[in-house]
Design an enzyme around this catalytic site. Structure first.
Site, short mmCIF file in Angstrom:
data_model
loop_
_atom_site.label_atom_id
_atom_site.label_comp_id
_atom_site.label_asym_id
_atom_site.label_seq_id
_atom_site.Cartn_x
_atom_site.Cartn_y
_atom_site.Cartn_z
N GLU A 46 32.13 0.90 44.53
CA GLU A 46 31.40 0.91 44.81
C GLU A 46 29.79 0.18 44.03
O GLU A 46 30.10 0.49 42.26
CB GLU A 46 30.58 2.28 45.52
N GLU A 57 42.09 -1.85 46.18
CA GLU A 57 43.04 -3.10 46.04
C GLU A 57 42.46 -3.94 45.45
O GLU A 57 43.79 -4.33 44.57
CB GLU A 57 43.17 -3.43 47.60
N CYS A 95 41.75 -6.71 52.35
CA CYS A 95 42.54 -5.85 50.92
C CYS A 95 43.64 -6.47 52.17
O CYS A 95 45.22 -6.93 50.77
CB CYS A 95 42.02 -5.07 51.19
#
Length: 136
Positions: A46, A57, A95
């Site tokens: 993050e 991913e 993703c």
């Protein structure tokens, strides 16, 4: 194709240790079997500016290419994604598109509703195979 789903899930759980998720408090770990025999992993990373957060991913696809032999085109054969409690987690739409881009035809995903193919989780997807068919 014979996939060791428990081992793939354990690899995804192991990837959770590398998650950096201080903002969402929602760690994600992923693992995939590659057509060259490797098992690769990834975790979400993050950022305070949420828009540039890297999904698990994304880190997996980076590992896919960085660990491949130069000049090859590695493809994902099977994929597992888990949350911070080790439960199966379905990748978001973005993703799924990322996984489709790097998948072998018929790639398998472990999902909350069982094992599904990439085509089942992102039907009518647009990607490299579409371009190859168009270019003929």
């Amino acid at each position: 194709m014979d996939i060791d789903w428990p081992a793939l899930t354990e690899a995804a759980k192991g990837a959770l240790a590398h998650s950096y998720s201080p903002y969402s408090k929602f760690p994600v770990g992923v693992a995939a079997l590659v057509d060259d025999g490797r098992v690769i992993t990834g975790a979400n990373i993050e950022n305070a500016s949420y828009g540039i957060t890297l999904c698990a991913e994304c880190s997996l696809v980076s590992e896919l290419w960085m660990g491949a032999e130069a000049g090859t085109t590695p493809r994902l054969l099977a994929f597992a994604c888990v949350d911070g409690h080790g439960n199966a987690l379905m990748p978001c739409g973005r993703c799924r598109q990322l996984l489709f881009e790097h998948s072998a035809p018929g790639m398998l995903l472990q999902t909350v509703s069982g094992i599904r193919t990439i085509d089942e989780v992102i039907p009518d997807a647009f990607g490299p195979r579409t371009l190859e068919a168009y270019r003929g």
